[in-house]
Each structure stands twice: as structure tokens, then as C-alpha cells.
Design a protein around this motif. Sequence first.
Motif, PDB file in Angstrom:
ATOM      1  N   LEU A 176     -57.036 -29.337 -88.557  1.00  0.00           N
ATOM      2  CA  LEU A 176     -57.629 -30.341 -87.676  1.00  0.00           C
ATOM      3  C   LEU A 176     -56.571 -30.939 -86.750  1.00  0.00           C
ATOM      4  CD1 LEU A 176     -60.268 -32.025 -87.113  1.00  0.00           C
ATOM      5  CD2 LEU A 176     -59.355 -33.699 -88.752  1.00  0.00           C
ATOM      6  N   ILE A 177     -55.423 -31.271 -87.310  1.00  0.00           N
ATOM      7  CA  ILE A 177     -54.341 -31.858 -86.510  1.00  0.00           C
ATOM      8  C   ILE A 177     -53.828 -30.846 -85.481  1.00  0.00           C
ATOM      9  CG2 ILE A 177     -51.990 -32.787 -86.605  1.00  0.00           C
ATOM     10  CD1 ILE A 177     -52.736 -33.763 -89.498  1.00  0.00           C
ATOM     11  N   ALA A 178     -53.630 -29.618 -85.906  1.00  0.00           N
ATOM     12  CA  ALA A 178     -53.143 -28.584 -84.986  1.00  0.00           C
ATOM     13  C   ALA A 178     -54.096 -28.398 -83.817  1.00  0.00           C
ATOM     14  CB  ALA A 178     -52.955 -27.268 -85.730  1.00  0.00           C
ATOM     15  N   GLY A 179     -55.378 -28.390 -84.112  1.00  0.00           N
ATOM     16  CA  GLY A 179     -56.372 -28.220 -83.053  1.00  0.00           C
ATOM     17  C   GLY A 179     -56.340 -29.354 -82.049  1.00  0.00           C
ATOM     18  N   ARG A 180     -56.102 -30.560 -82.525  1.00  0.00           N
ATOM     19  CA  ARG A 180     -56.087 -31.706 -81.630  1.00  0.00           C
ATOM     20  C   ARG A 180     -54.843 -31.692 -80.735  1.00  0.00           C
ATOM     21  NH1 ARG A 180     -59.244 -34.274 -78.480  1.00  0.00           N
ATOM     22  NH2 ARG A 180     -58.639 -36.440 -78.076  1.00  0.00           N
ATOM     23  N   TYR A 199     -47.604 -33.492 -99.167  1.00  0.00           N
ATOM     24  CA  TYR A 199     -49.060 -33.343 -99.044  1.00  0.00           C
ATOM     25  C   TYR A 199     -49.437 -31.872 -98.891  1.00  0.00           C
ATOM     26  CZ  TYR A 199     -53.777 -34.114 -97.140  1.00  0.00           C
ATOM     27  OH  TYR A 199     -55.134 -34.108 -96.904  1.00  0.00           O
ATOM     28  N   TRP A 200     -48.597 -31.115 -98.187  1.00  0.00           N
ATOM     29  CA  TRP A 200     -48.883 -29.696 -97.965  1.00  0.00           C
ATOM     30  C   TRP A 200     -48.044 -28.771 -98.837  1.00  0.00           C
ATOM     31  CZ3 TRP A 200     -48.302 -32.096 -92.743  1.00  0.00           C
ATOM     32  CH2 TRP A 200     -49.548 -32.446 -92.210  1.00  0.00           C
ATOM     33  N   ASP A 201     -47.101 -29.297 -99.586  1.00  0.00           N
ATOM     34  CA  ASP A 201     -46.184 -28.453-100.342  1.00  0.00           C
ATOM     35  C   ASP A 201     -45.855 -29.132-101.666  1.00  0.00           C
ATOM     36  OD1 ASP A 201     -44.168 -26.889-101.369  1.00  0.00           O
ATOM     37  OD2 ASP A 201     -42.914 -26.935 -99.574  1.00  0.00           O
ATOM     38  N   LYS A 202     -46.354 -28.563-102.750  1.00  0.00           N
ATOM     39  CA  LYS A 202     -46.171 -29.172-104.063  1.00  0.00           C
ATOM     40  C   LYS A 202     -44.702 -29.278-104.437  1.00  0.00           C
ATOM     41  CE  LYS A 202     -48.265 -29.150-108.637  1.00  0.00           C
ATOM     42  NZ  LYS A 202     -49.287 -28.510-109.499  1.00  0.00           N
ATOM     43  N   ALA A 203     -43.872 -28.380-103.914  1.00  0.00           N
ATOM     44  CA  ALA A 203     -42.442 -28.410-104.237  1.00  0.00           C
ATOM     45  C   ALA A 203     -41.765 -29.682-103.732  1.00  0.00           C
ATOM     46  CB  ALA A 203     -41.753 -27.186-103.641  1.00  0.00           C
ATOM     47  N   LYS A 204     -42.352 -30.313-102.717  1.00  0.00           N
ATOM     48  CA  LYS A 204     -41.793 -31.547-102.177  1.00  0.00           C
ATOM     49  C   LYS A 204     -42.384 -32.796-102.837  1.00  0.00           C
ATOM     50  CE  LYS A 204     -41.087 -29.560 -97.551  1.00  0.00           C
ATOM     51  NZ  LYS A 204     -41.416 -29.694 -96.104  1.00  0.00           N
ATOM     52  N   GLY A 249     -46.894 -39.015 -87.918  1.00  0.00           N
ATOM     53  CA  GLY A 249     -47.977 -38.788 -88.860  1.00  0.00           C
ATOM     54  C   GLY A 249     -47.778 -37.495 -89.628  1.00  0.00           C
ATOM     55  N   VAL A 250     -47.407 -36.435 -88.924  1.00  0.00           N
ATOM     56  CA  VAL A 250     -47.229 -35.125 -89.553  1.00  0.00           C
ATOM     57  C   VAL A 250     -46.011 -35.107 -90.471  1.00  0.00           C
ATOM     58  CG1 VAL A 250     -46.642 -32.709 -89.081  1.00  0.00           C
ATOM     59  CG2 VAL A 250     -48.480 -33.815 -87.808  1.00  0.00           C
ATOM     60  N   VAL A 251     -44.877 -35.646 -90.008  1.00  0.00           N
ATOM     61  CA  VAL A 251     -43.687 -35.576 -90.863  1.00  0.00           C
ATOM     62  C   VAL A 251     -43.825 -36.489 -92.077  1.00  0.00           C
ATOM     63  CG1 VAL A 251     -42.126 -34.837 -89.027  1.00  0.00           C
ATOM     64  CG2 VAL A 251     -42.382 -37.289 -89.498  1.00  0.00           C
ATOM     65  N   THR A 288     -46.791 -31.295 -74.613  1.00  0.00           N
ATOM     66  CA  THR A 288     -45.652 -30.392 -74.449  1.00  0.00           C
ATOM     67  C   THR A 288     -44.320 -31.017 -74.867  1.00  0.00           C
ATOM     68  OG1 THR A 288     -45.364 -31.105 -72.141  1.00  0.00           O
ATOM     69  CG2 THR A 288     -46.783 -29.185 -72.544  1.00  0.00           C
ATOM     70  N   GLU A 289     -44.301 -32.286 -75.249  1.00  0.00           N
ATOM     71  CA  GLU A 289     -43.058 -32.926 -75.661  1.00  0.00           C
ATOM     72  C   GLU A 289     -42.504 -32.242 -76.909  1.00  0.00           C
ATOM     73  OE1 GLU A 289     -45.906 -34.446 -74.936  1.00  0.00           O
ATOM     74  OE2 GLU A 289     -45.592 -36.515 -74.241  1.00  0.00           O
ATOM     75  N   GLU A 290     -41.191 -32.330 -77.092  1.00  0.00           N
ATOM     76  CA  GLU A 290     -40.551 -31.690 -78.233  1.00  0.00           C
ATOM     77  C   GLU A 290     -41.091 -32.235 -79.552  1.00  0.00           C
ATOM     78  OE1 GLU A 290     -38.553 -29.025 -78.243  1.00  0.00           O
ATOM     79  OE2 GLU A 290     -38.964 -28.997 -76.078  1.00  0.00           O
ATOM     80  N   SER A 291     -41.387 -33.532 -79.607  1.00  0.00           N
ATOM     81  CA  SER A 291     -41.911 -34.101 -80.846  1.00  0.00           C
ATOM     82  C   SER A 291     -43.273 -33.513 -81.189  1.00  0.00           C
ATOM     83  CB  SER A 291     -41.990 -35.620 -80.748  1.00  0.00           C
ATOM     84  OG  SER A 291     -42.757 -36.017 -79.619  1.00  0.00           O
ATOM     85  N   ALA A 292     -44.104 -33.276 -80.172  1.00  0.00           N
ATOM     86  CA  ALA A 292     -45.407 -32.658 -80.408  1.00  0.00           C
ATOM     87  C   ALA A 292     -45.247 -31.212 -80.859  1.00  0.00           C
ATOM     88  CB  ALA A 292     -46.262 -32.727 -79.147  1.00  0.00           C
ATOM     89  N   LYS A 293     -44.305 -30.503 -80.252  1.00  0.00           N
ATOM     90  CA  LYS A 293     -44.052 -29.117 -80.659  1.00  0.00           C
ATOM     91  C   LYS A 293     -43.580 -29.053 -82.113  1.00  0.00           C
ATOM     92  CE  LYS A 293     -42.730 -27.495 -76.020  1.00  0.00           C
ATOM     93  NZ  LYS A 293     -41.599 -26.994 -75.195  1.00  0.00           N
ATOM     94  N   ALA A 294     -42.739 -29.999 -82.507  1.00  0.00           N
ATOM     95  CA  ALA A 294     -42.252 -30.027 -83.886  1.00  0.00           C
ATOM     96  C   ALA A 294     -43.400 -30.283 -84.866  1.00  0.00           C
ATOM     97  CB  ALA A 294     -41.177 -31.094 -84.037  1.00  0.00           C
ATOM     98  N   ALA A 295     -44.278 -31.219 -84.508  1.00  0.00           N
ATOM     99  CA  ALA A 295     -45.432 -31.496 -85.366  1.00  0.00           C
ATOM    100  C   ALA A 295     -46.336 -30.275 -85.469  1.00  0.00           C
ATOM    101  CB  ALA A 295     -46.209 -32.687 -84.813  1.00  0.00           C
ATOM    102  N   LEU A 296     -46.558 -29.626 -84.342  1.00  0.00           N
ATOM    103  CA  LEU A 296     -47.425 -28.451 -84.335  1.00  0.00           C
ATOM    104  C   LEU A 296     -46.851 -27.329 -85.178  1.00  0.00           C
ATOM    105  CD1 LEU A 296     -50.002 -27.179 -83.213  1.00  0.00           C
ATOM    106  CD2 LEU A 296     -48.701 -26.439 -81.208  1.00  0.00           C
ATOM    107  N   ALA A 297     -45.542 -27.139 -85.135  1.00  0.00           N
ATOM    108  CA  ALA A 297     -44.913 -26.092 -85.939  1.00  0.00           C
ATOM    109  C   ALA A 297     -45.126 -26.328 -87.432  1.00  0.00           C
ATOM    110  CB  ALA A 297     -43.415 -26.025 -85.626  1.00  0.00           C
ATOM    111  N   ILE A 298     -45.101 -27.595 -87.854  1.00  0.00           N
ATOM    112  CA  ILE A 298     -45.296 -27.912 -89.258  1.00  0.00           C
ATOM    113  C   ILE A 298     -46.720 -27.590 -89.702  1.00  0.00           C
ATOM    114  CG2 ILE A 298     -45.401 -29.794 -90.956  1.00  0.00           C
ATOM    115  CD1 ILE A 298     -43.062 -31.103 -89.406  1.00  0.00           C
ATOM    116  N   VAL A 299     -47.699 -28.066 -88.939  1.00  0.00           N
ATOM    117  CA  VAL A 299     -49.091 -27.839 -89.362  1.00  0.00           C
ATOM    118  C   VAL A 299     -49.509 -26.383 -89.191  1.00  0.00           C
ATOM    119  CG1 VAL A 299     -49.866 -30.218 -89.149  1.00  0.00           C
ATOM    120  CG2 VAL A 299     -49.875 -28.767 -87.135  1.00  0.00           C
ATOM    121  N   ASP A 300     -48.980 -25.705 -88.182  1.00  0.00           N
ATOM    122  CA  ASP A 300     -49.274 -24.270 -88.024  1.00  0.00           C
ATOM    123  C   ASP A 300     -48.769 -23.472 -89.215  1.00  0.00           C
ATOM    124  OD1 ASP A 300     -50.702 -24.284 -85.684  1.00  0.00           O
ATOM    125  OD2 ASP A 300     -49.012 -23.735 -84.395  1.00  0.00           O
TER     126      ASP A 300
END
Length: 411
Positions: free
Chosen positions: A384-388, A362-367, A353-355, A395-407
Motif C-alpha cells: 500500500l505504501i509503495a503504491g502511494r 514490522y517487516w523482518d522478524k530478525a529485527k 514512517g517507513v524507517v 523523486t526526492e532521495e528520502s522517498a526513493k529510500a522509503a520505496l526501496a525498503i517497502v519494495d
Amino acid sequence: MSRRRGLRIDRRSDVAALVDRQFDRHDHARPAQVAAFTAALKPSEDRLMALQTAGNPMQWTDQVFIEAKWLLHYTTDWGRLDRELGRLSQSFERPDQAVAVQQSPIDGAWGQAYAEWFLKLDASIDGLNELADAGADAAYPLAFLAPVSTMDGMQATLGALRCSDIVVTGLDNRDAFGSLTTFLSEVLFKKGLRACIEQHTTGFTITDAMVDSYRAWQDGWQDPETGFWGAWYRDGHRTVKAPDLSFTFHTVSYRRGKVELWPRIIDTLLGMKDCGYPYGWKSNGRYLNHNNYDVVKILGYGWAEATDAQRTAASAAIGELLDWCLTSSLQPDGSFAIDPDAYSSVADAFYYGVVFLDICGYWDKAKRFWTDQDFPDAKAKAALIAGRIRALGLTEESAKAALAIVDAVVS
């Protein structure tokens, strides 16, 4: 009407129907077996999803579950599947779940709960990427890569898996072939991963000649009619070449768009919009963030080669995918709706969902290659996504990657 060896290329569903017919010819009892085993698998599937939603990664059980689903959908080995369901049930009681994602001292592969070699490839890509990110040395030699450690071995293994004769074997090689080609594309074409293997591992040597050999093999594998890559199927005296979204995404992505036949690739991609994965964009008649991400990334790489008409159609399609993600997939609590037929974990649902939102710009006009539209609520959605993700304690790597993007969006 354009035809390719008897297969109408405007009817991607024909490939799925062909596979089903061939399986049923091999084993007339297959429909009943699939129905029975699907029902038998459901309680464990529900239990696993509930545990993961509660913050328990259940890595060992997750891998056993993935292998069981592969046996169900790609083989007719009902005896082994029955045994695998027993192993799945027992796996819930295993205390050392995390060992599944650690490197094996026996063959150097990650994915210790898997029996199938190709599934170890999937897990090992994650392990190798973690090594690359950390700049760390592998604990053990990559002995599991011996079958593809030479150019001859690599081409022989690829050739053995590319074409399935399901009527004869009762086995669809697509999943195994996809894992192998994805693994090779990533380790051979990603400079950072190749450097990690060269500097931090033993047991597998990458040469420029091996990279060139694989690239040439991929070029010969591309279907000149559709521009796509995919598994092949023996059907009597003909070979059917399936236009596969996943195979094409991985080829285009890891080669950074440096492929041929872009107008045909884009026409094929847009033409399969309403068909079912892997020969279309949809899963059980619905969109899916994973597939949508693949679609947008392919279009982004091919945008410079697209005609004006293709760009107009693609822009409208991406807008539709984005609207679906924000209104149907993203939930009010910041989670993403889970399709159990497509995702093996809650973390994966967050990741895709995040990627997808990220690749759309959606978060970066350059893209935002496909539109000039602005999205004023984007930062609030990221928070909202980061909070959830944090609330679930994933703790999975995929969740960490998603969190890094939204953070990064929120900060």
C-alpha cells in the motif's frame, strides 16, 4: 530528588521553559513577533506542502523555508526573518529548483539556497552519501569544511557552539550545534562515507587522530547524570545541560552503540516518554515517526545493557509507538499523516514512517528484538505504501529510500 546544578532531571520540559524565558528576557517583544511571523509564514508553508504533495519537490523553496523556520525559532533577528519571508515568496517562481541540491562551484557545499553554514552541512551529508552510493567523484573541493579541517579548528568550532547565552546574544545555538555534531559523527564514524571522502573528494582530509580526538571530545560532552548528550545553556552562574533526544540518537547511532552509561541512558529515555521534543518523544503532544525511530534505535543498541525492568517498560512503549503508527499515522491510502511543524516535505513523512516500521522489525522478524509478536498484515501495508509513493511521483532521495525498503518487502 536527584538534581543536576539546580535542574531537576525528571522535568525535561524545564529546559524548554528556560530557553523561552531567556529569549523573552533578551527581547520582551518576542512572543508577539513569533506570533506575527508564524502567521505570515503559514500561507507559504501551505503552498509549499500542496506543491510537494502534488509531486513537485521544490528543493530551492524548501531550503529557504527551512532557513526561515530556523530564524523564527532560534533567533531574534526579525529584520532578517522579514527579508527571508520575501525571499521565500519569490522562490516559488524560481524555475531551476533542483540547483539547490547540487554541489556549489564556489565552496563545494550542497544546499545552495541556504545562507547559514550549518544548514549547508545538512544538505552536504545527503550529497556526500549520494556520492558514496554511486562511487562518483565530487565535482568541486570541499572548501566549505575549512573551519573543521584541523583538530584545533574542529574543537574550537564545537566549543563555540556548545553553550548558548541567549539572554546576551538572542541566539540559541542548538540547531547549528546539532548539525555540526551530526555531520562530524557521520563523516568520521561511517566507514563508507569516510572512504568516499578519502577517495572521491578533495579539500577535507580525515585522519585517525581526528577521529580519536572527536570521540574523546564526545565522551567528555556526555552528561554523567543522565547519560545523554545535548546543547548547553548559560543561566546566570550555572550551566544547564539539556538531555536531547536528537543529539543522543545521532551519537549512539553513528558510534553503533559503543558508548558509556547505558543504564542511565535508558532510564532517561524512558523517563522522557511523555515530554515534548527535543527533551521528550512527542511533538505538540503527539507521537512522531521521526522521534519514534530515534527512540527504538537507541533502545536496540542498548538492549544488551538493559535490565529486565527496563526491557519490560521499553517493550510496552515500542508496542504503543507501533500501534500509533499503524492506526493514526498511516492513512488508508498508504500515505503518512504530515506534521508541518516536524517535516519539511511529503517525502520526509514517508521516509520516517517507513524507517520506523522497519527498525521495529514490522517487516523482518530478525529485527524484532523487543517482542515475539507476529504482524500478518505487514506485507500488505508495504504494498500500500509503495503504491502511494509511486502514485505521487515523489523523486526526492528520502522517498526513493522509503520505496526501496517497502519494495524489498513486497518482492
